[in-house]
Write a protein that holds these residues in place. Structure first.
Motif, short mmCIF file in Angstrom:
data_model
loop_
_atom_site.label_atom_id
_atom_site.label_comp_id
_atom_site.label_asym_id
_atom_site.label_seq_id
_atom_site.Cartn_x
_atom_site.Cartn_y
_atom_site.Cartn_z
N ARG B 129 -9.87 -1.91 -0.20
CA ARG B 129 -10.71 -1.71 -1.40
C ARG B 129 -10.59 -2.86 -2.40
O ARG B 129 -10.49 -2.63 -3.61
CB ARG B 129 -10.37 -0.40 -2.11
CG ARG B 129 -10.68 0.83 -1.30
CD ARG B 129 -10.32 2.08 -2.07
NE ARG B 129 -10.82 3.26 -1.38
CZ ARG B 129 -10.31 3.77 -0.28
NH1 ARG B 129 -9.26 3.20 0.28
NH2 ARG B 129 -10.84 4.83 0.28
N GLY B 130 -10.60 -4.07 -1.92
CA GLY B 130 -10.57 -5.22 -2.83
C GLY B 130 -9.56 -6.23 -2.39
O GLY B 130 -8.60 -5.90 -1.69
N CYS B 131 -9.78 -7.48 -2.78
CA CYS B 131 -8.92 -8.56 -2.31
C CYS B 131 -7.89 -8.93 -3.38
O CYS B 131 -7.57 -8.14 -4.24
CB CYS B 131 -9.77 -9.77 -1.92
SG CYS B 131 -10.76 -10.40 -3.28
N THR B 132 -7.40 -10.15 -3.30
CA THR B 132 -6.40 -10.63 -4.25
C THR B 132 -6.89 -10.52 -5.69
O THR B 132 -6.11 -10.23 -6.59
CB THR B 132 -6.08 -12.11 -3.94
OG1 THR B 132 -6.48 -12.40 -2.62
CG2 THR B 132 -4.61 -12.38 -4.10
N SER B 133 -8.19 -10.78 -5.92
CA SER B 133 -8.72 -10.73 -7.28
C SER B 133 -8.93 -9.29 -7.74
O SER B 133 -8.39 -8.85 -8.74
CB SER B 133 -10.08 -11.44 -7.38
OG SER B 133 -10.07 -12.63 -6.69
N GLY B 134 -9.72 -8.54 -6.97
CA GLY B 134 -10.15 -7.22 -7.42
C GLY B 134 -9.07 -6.18 -7.33
O GLY B 134 -8.93 -5.34 -8.23
N SER B 135 -8.28 -6.21 -6.26
CA SER B 135 -7.28 -5.18 -6.09
C SER B 135 -5.93 -5.62 -6.67
O SER B 135 -5.36 -4.94 -7.52
CB SER B 135 -7.14 -4.83 -4.61
OG SER B 135 -6.23 -3.79 -4.45
N ALA B 136 -5.43 -6.77 -6.24
CA ALA B 136 -4.09 -7.17 -6.64
C ALA B 136 -4.05 -7.64 -8.11
O ALA B 136 -3.33 -7.06 -8.92
CB ALA B 136 -3.56 -8.26 -5.71
N LEU B 137 -4.83 -8.66 -8.47
CA LEU B 137 -4.73 -9.22 -9.83
C LEU B 137 -5.27 -8.24 -10.89
O LEU B 137 -4.58 -7.90 -11.84
CB LEU B 137 -5.49 -10.55 -9.90
CG LEU B 137 -5.49 -11.24 -11.25
CD1 LEU B 137 -4.07 -11.60 -11.67
CD2 LEU B 137 -6.35 -12.51 -11.22
N GLY B 139 -5.90 -5.10 -10.52
CA GLY B 139 -5.14 -3.86 -10.44
C GLY B 139 -3.82 -3.95 -11.18
O GLY B 139 -3.43 -3.04 -11.89
N GLY B 146 -1.96 1.25 -6.90
CA GLY B 146 -2.56 0.66 -5.70
C GLY B 146 -2.58 -0.86 -5.77
O GLY B 146 -2.38 -1.55 -4.77
N THR B 150 -0.88 -3.21 -2.96
CA THR B 150 -1.67 -4.19 -2.20
C THR B 150 -1.11 -5.60 -2.39
O THR B 150 -0.98 -6.37 -1.44
CB THR B 150 -3.15 -4.14 -2.63
OG1 THR B 150 -3.62 -2.80 -2.46
CG2 THR B 150 -4.00 -5.07 -1.80
N MET B 151 -0.76 -5.93 -3.64
CA MET B 151 -0.20 -7.26 -3.92
C MET B 151 1.07 -7.47 -3.09
O MET B 151 1.23 -8.50 -2.43
CB MET B 151 0.12 -7.33 -5.42
CG MET B 151 0.56 -8.67 -5.94
SD MET B 151 2.32 -8.99 -5.78
CE MET B 151 2.98 -7.64 -6.76
#
Lengths: 196, 170
Positions: B129-137, B139, B146, B150-151
């Protein structure tokens, strides 16, 4: 009071226009920081260049602190900010697959666009891969739908799980970030590389 | 010569301010993979409309996404990313058509790995549900559990696998 779109302070079209300008800032800063170079990004995992760690964590704590201050000033309603939902299984499995993609491909999606924008062919090929990978996901969706929805936990903030306020957790996160910066600076001295 | 890049801590503060602006305006953070998903969905709708309205994923997507899949925040934001990256590259004198790779490997090998990495990252970004930008950073900035998970999974896996792919990089 922000978020502006939630409180109808700006129109939908203004919101999309601002998205474009925010994107320019995003791409500009990524490129200026060297994120258009896969060898610089991959340096993170061999210790010779920990720029990724420094930029990533500084950005996360800056934005987090900014939001806490905005909330304190009454400028922004943090309850209206989107908190990514946590589906534990897919967060872990998706992260593992992305981590493999990172070390093979040398980019993440945002950085590959910056690389392609300055003429890196490897960035363009990576973007082609992104399209294929996402198409595989959408076309085969019934195969992994149960995995996608497994272990749903709502949208918890990590400080709630730990029983801390956002501010106290934020302070710990800042200390953790500084500890990691120190390790990063140490690693760059220990595993130096002159040219890449 | 090492190309001249911005101080990473300054870059981080500026990126954090951009991320803060995104949250202040839209209530959501930054993202990248979501814009590609919108483009893929839009492409499928154009090429194979009957498939689009019948296949499981797109019908769920359509139900959430209203009628125009390309008219999304992330699509405009990613168009901006391309412009911003280009402007920075022009100003810094880094515009050059090339395949960047370690001297120990060929351009061809680098491109095969870039393609494989892109496929994995694209697929993983949808599972997660998202990459480094949308999910990790983004988030992490809102302290999403989450986002932290993910990060840790992305960076942890890359560290674990780094040894096996060292020839490509060092």
């Amino acid at each position: 009071m922000g978020p502006l779109i939630v409180y109808d302070i700006i129109s939908q079209n203004t919101n999309l226009l601002l998205a474009f300008f925010i994107g320019i800032g995003f791409g500009f800063v990524l490129e200026q920081s060297g994120f258009s170079s896969s060898r610089k990004l991959a340096g993170m995992f061999y210790g010779y260049d920990t720029t990724v760690l420094k930029v990533f964590f500084t950005a996360a704590i800056t934005a987090m602190l900014g939001m806490l201050f905005f909330s304190l000033f009454g400028w922004m309603d943090l309850d209206m900010v989107y908190v990514n939902p946590t589906y534990l299984t897919s967060a872990i499995i998706g992260g593992i697959i992305m981590g493999a993609g990172f070390i093979l491909g040398g980019f993440c999606p945002g950085t590959s666009f910056c690389a392609a924008a300055i003429g890196k062919i490897d960035g363009m090929v990576f973007i082609g891969g992104l399209f294929i990978g996402i198409l595989i996901f959408t076309e085969g969706y019934p195969l992994w739908e149960s995995l996608y929805y497994a272990e749903f936990m709502g949208s918890p903030r990590i400080n709630e799980i730990l029983g801390l306020s956002q501010g106290v957790f934020g302070l710990f996160l800042i200390f953790a970030a500084f500890a990691m910066f120190w390790i990063g600076e140490w690693a760059e001295k220990k595993f130096p590389r002159e040219i890449y | 010569m090492q190309p001249k890049y911005m101080n990473p801590y300054l870059g981080g503060v500026l990126l954090g301010l951009v991320l803060l602006a995104a949250f202040f305006v839209s209530g959501r953070g930054l993202g990248a993979s979501g814009a590609i998903k919108d483009t893929v969905a839009s492409g499928v709708k154009t090429v194979a409309p009957s498939h689009y309205f019948n296949a499981a994923y797109y019908s769920e997507y359509y139900a959430m996404q209203r009628e125009r899949p390309m008219n999304t925040w992330l699509v405009y934001q990613m168009l901006g990313v391309i412009v911003g990256g280009f402007l920075s590259g022009v100003l810094a004198g880094r515009m050059k058509l090339k395949v960047e790779h370690s001297p120990k490997i060929t351009s061809r090998r680098r491109l095969y790995f870039a393609l494989a990495g892109g496929i994995l990252f694209g697929y993983g970004s949808q599972i997660g549900r998202g990459c480094t930008s949308g999910s990790a950073l983004s988030g992490m900035a809102v302290l999403s559990l989450g986002g932290f998970v993910t990060m840790a999974a992305i960076f942890g896996t890359a560290f674990v696998l780094a040894y096996f792919f060292r020839k490509n990089w060092i």
